[in-house]
Design a protein around this motif. Structure first.
Motif, PDB file in Angstrom:
ATOM      1  N   ASN A 164       0.827  -1.217   0.000  1.00 60.79           N
ATOM      2  CA  ASN A 164       0.000   0.000   0.000  1.00 60.79           C
ATOM      3  C   ASN A 164       0.859   1.264   0.000  1.00 60.79           C
ATOM      4  O   ASN A 164       0.576   2.237   0.699  1.00 60.79           O
ATOM      5  CB  ASN A 164      -0.962   0.001   1.200  1.00 60.79           C
ATOM      6  CG  ASN A 164      -2.093   0.994   1.013  1.00 60.79           C
ATOM      7  OD1 ASN A 164      -2.386   1.422  -0.105  1.00 60.79           O
ATOM      8  ND2 ASN A 164      -2.735   1.367   2.109  1.00 60.79           N
ATOM      9  N   SER A 204      -6.734   0.656  -5.585  1.00 59.26           N
ATOM     10  CA  SER A 204      -5.991   1.539  -6.478  1.00 59.26           C
ATOM     11  C   SER A 204      -6.286   1.251  -7.943  1.00 59.26           C
ATOM     12  O   SER A 204      -6.287   2.156  -8.777  1.00 59.26           O
ATOM     13  CB  SER A 204      -4.491   1.406  -6.207  1.00 59.26           C
ATOM     14  OG  SER A 204      -3.754   2.347  -6.935  1.00 59.26           O
ATOM     15  N   GLU A 260      -9.032   3.229  -9.728  1.00 54.66           N
ATOM     16  CA  GLU A 260      -8.637   4.571 -10.189  1.00 54.66           C
ATOM     17  C   GLU A 260      -7.701   4.472 -11.386  1.00 54.66           C
ATOM     18  O   GLU A 260      -7.815   5.236 -12.348  1.00 54.66           O
ATOM     19  CB  GLU A 260      -7.971   5.339  -9.049  1.00 54.66           C
ATOM     20  CG  GLU A 260      -8.872   5.565  -7.847  1.00 54.66           C
ATOM     21  CD  GLU A 260      -8.155   6.276  -6.716  1.00 54.66           C
ATOM     22  OE1 GLU A 260      -7.010   6.746  -6.935  1.00 54.66           O
ATOM     23  OE2 GLU A 260      -8.734   6.343  -5.606  1.00 54.66           O
ATOM     24  N   TRP A 261      -6.765   3.521 -11.327  1.00 54.11           N
ATOM     25  CA  TRP A 261      -5.791   3.348 -12.414  1.00 54.11           C
ATOM     26  C   TRP A 261      -6.482   3.045 -13.741  1.00 54.11           C
ATOM     27  O   TRP A 261      -6.038   3.497 -14.804  1.00 54.11           O
ATOM     28  CB  TRP A 261      -4.838   2.223 -12.037  1.00 54.11           C
ATOM     29  CG  TRP A 261      -3.784   1.848 -13.031  1.00 54.11           C
ATOM     30  CD1 TRP A 261      -3.649   0.650 -13.658  1.00 54.11           C
ATOM     31  CD2 TRP A 261      -2.670   2.647 -13.481  1.00 54.11           C
ATOM     32  NE1 TRP A 261      -2.537   0.638 -14.468  1.00 54.11           N
ATOM     33  CE2 TRP A 261      -1.919   1.863 -14.378  1.00 54.11           C
ATOM     34  CE3 TRP A 261      -2.249   3.946 -13.208  1.00 54.11           C
ATOM     35  CZ2 TRP A 261      -0.767   2.332 -15.006  1.00 54.11           C
ATOM     36  CZ3 TRP A 261      -1.103   4.421 -13.829  1.00 54.11           C
ATOM     37  CH2 TRP A 261      -0.379   3.619 -14.716  1.00 54.11           C
ATOM     38  N   PRO A 287       0.773   5.116  -9.163  1.00 56.07           N
ATOM     39  CA  PRO A 287      -0.064   5.442  -8.009  1.00 56.07           C
ATOM     40  C   PRO A 287       0.172   4.516  -6.828  1.00 56.07           C
ATOM     41  O   PRO A 287       0.375   3.303  -6.992  1.00 56.07           O
ATOM     42  CB  PRO A 287      -1.490   5.279  -8.557  1.00 56.07           C
ATOM     43  CG  PRO A 287      -1.363   5.515 -10.023  1.00 56.07           C
ATOM     44  CD  PRO A 287      -0.014   4.963 -10.396  1.00 56.07           C
ATOM     45  N   LEU A 339      -0.996   0.477  -6.064  1.00 61.80           N
ATOM     46  CA  LEU A 339      -1.312  -0.309  -7.263  1.00 61.80           C
ATOM     47  C   LEU A 339      -0.428  -1.545  -7.374  1.00 61.80           C
ATOM     48  O   LEU A 339      -0.904  -2.641  -7.654  1.00 61.80           O
ATOM     49  CB  LEU A 339      -1.157   0.559  -8.514  1.00 61.80           C
ATOM     50  CG  LEU A 339      -1.647  -0.067  -9.811  1.00 61.80           C
ATOM     51  CD1 LEU A 339      -3.150  -0.284  -9.781  1.00 61.80           C
ATOM     52  CD2 LEU A 339      -1.254   0.800 -11.015  1.00 61.80           C
TER      53      LEU A 339
END
Length: 485
Positions: free
Chosen positions: A13, A57, A60-61, A200, A203
């Protein structure tokens, strides 16, 4: 500065931290036996946190602009180039790899990331006609979600990146479990590269652990949709079974027993050099290495004389020295296994053409002659600087010998008649085979994978894009369907 010491942490994380276990993994230089670093290993809870972080994540990616994704992957290549000497030293220390092997592996990694950097711009769909009036069918290429990657110790930087970079490029999250012999080169080094590249947070996660600590939790976790594994056939069989039982797609790149065939019309001097590279690169610890040199009887004596002379000239020793070709195998267990194979071959009637000494993890090159297809050394993957040589009389006999294995990964045929070589290659049941070349080949846009017990699936280029994505059908009815009731 990149060092094994600074990279000996879990990466979960977006945070560098200790694993939750009381148990430690000690990272040892295979050549000197020196302790390089130690770290607390990850637990089942760490695995769970890593997968959940990647899951969050990834949502969002998946919506990040494709050109921005490409830039991040390109940044990773630039970071490697800026730190190439430090990465080289890490590979030499942790793997016992030679400087030549380190350069070879880094080159493969950069090419793989460059190819993966094209993936965000290749997430193409289709609009297809419908059997129904006023209807349109759309197919969208979408990420699978989260990919679990389990990598080996022999080419850990490349074989981790071979799945990690394409999976990220296709819009997925990744949790990587490197081999416990190479936790940095195959794991945390990759996390650092992508962290610096701007990926990010959360991810990509790296959990350094072992099976004694987590069992099958890495495979059974409900989040990953794909488990990509590179390693032995025995472990791959188990991983594939567990993955399928939990409705996950396994991608398996497993062992090999490649045949290197030398026809009577081959360029013998060239074949000697190619066969030497095919067997002894990185001490033969490559799944594509030539385990069996299969030579036509008319050129057998000439080949053996020149091959023995060539192999005898390979320097064995400290991998830090620039002219060393043969460094240590990964550990004493592997050295002991090779010794047992050599002893077994003699018991079964083989002879020793070149007798290599074994000192600690250093195994000097050994050539075994008078080998028949049924012998243990002809059937098993040796995975070290030991090779067996066999004779044949007819083309069909050579094909039969090549096919007399439960594996089917790579191979090579040397002949002056290229088209004849191609026709022979078609008869050999293997995923890859090379005419007048080495058995060790991997190119970023060419399908890579094996048959039989050498694996399931294909990676590289379009094949990686297909493996790490799925097609989603969305249809639009612009009118109204007529129903029969």
């Amino acid at each position: 500065m990149l060092t094994i010491q600074t990279l000996s942490k879990q990466y979960i994380n977006g945070s560098w931290r200790d694993g939750g276990s009381r148990n430690k993994l000690v990272n040892v230089d295979p050549y000197s036996g020196e302790e390089l670093a130690s770290m607390k290993i990850g637990t089942i809870e760490d695995v769970d946190q890593a997968y959940n972080a990647s899951f969050r994540s990834q949502k969002e990616w998946a919506h990040v602009n494709a050109y921005k994704k490409r830039t991040i992957l390109e940044n990773a290549v630039a970071y490697i180039e800026q730190h190439e000497e430090e990465i080289t030293e890490i590979i030499i220390q942790e793997l016992g790899a030679t400087r030549l092997k380190a350069a070879f592996e880094i080159g493969l990694v950069k090419n793989m990331i460059k190819e993966a950097a094209t993936f965000p711009l290749r997430m193409e769909g289709k609009i297809l006609p419908s059997t129904e009036d006023h209807k349109e069918n759309r197919l969208y290429r979408v990420p699978v979600g989260v990919v679990g990657v389990i990598s080996p110790f022999n080419f850990p930087f490349f074989l981790s990146m071979k799945s990690v970079a394409p999976a990220l490029g296709a819009g997925n999250g990744v949790v990587l479990k490197p081999h416990e012999e190479t936790p940095v080169t195959g794991g945390t080094l990759i996390a650092k590269i992508f962290e610096e590249a701007g990926l990010p947070s959360g991810l990509l996660n790296v959990v350094v652990t072992d099976i004694k600590e987590i069992g099958d939790a890495f495979i059974e976790h409900p989040i990953p949709r794909i488990i990509s594994f590179t390693g032995s056939t025995q472990i791959g069989r188990h991983i594939g079974q567990v993955a399928m039982k939990n409705f996950k797609k396994p991608l398996l790149e497993l062992g090999g027993n490649s045949a290197f065939i030398i026809m009577a019309d081959a360029d013998i001097n060239y074949a000697v050099n190619a066969a030497t590279f095919s067997r002894f690169t990185h001490q033969g610890q490559i799944c594509m290495s030539a385990n069996r040199i299969v030579v036509h009887k008319d050129v057998y004596e000439e080949f053996i004389k020149k091959y023995k002379e060539k192999v005898s000239s390979l320097k064995v020793g400290d991998p830090k020295e620039a002219d060393t070709i043969i460094g240590p195998v990964v550990n004493k267990r592997q050295a002991s296994t090779l010794k047992s194979y050599i002893d077994k071959s003699i018991e079964e009637g083989a002879s020793i053409i070149l007798d290599g000494s074994i000192t600690g993890n250093l195994v000097a090159p050994t050539i075994i002659g008078d080998v028949t297809p049924d012998m243990t050394v002809a059937q098993e993957e040796l995975f070290g600087p030991v090779v067996c040589v066999m004779q044949f009389e007819t083309e069909q006999e050579a094909v039969n010998i090549a096919n007399d294995t439960r594996f089917g990964l790579s191979g090579a045929i040397h002949t002056s008649n290229l088209e004849k070589g191609v026709e022979m290659a078609k008869k050999i049941h293997t995923g890859m085979i090379h005419i007048n070349d080495v058995t060790i080949n991997d190119e970023p846009i060419v399908a890579f994978g094996g048959e039989n017990q050498s694996g399931i699936g294909r990676l590289n280029g379009q094949w990686s894009l297909d493996e790490f994505t799925t097609m989603k059908w969305i249809s639009l009815n612009f009118g109204q369907r007529t129903f029969p009731y």
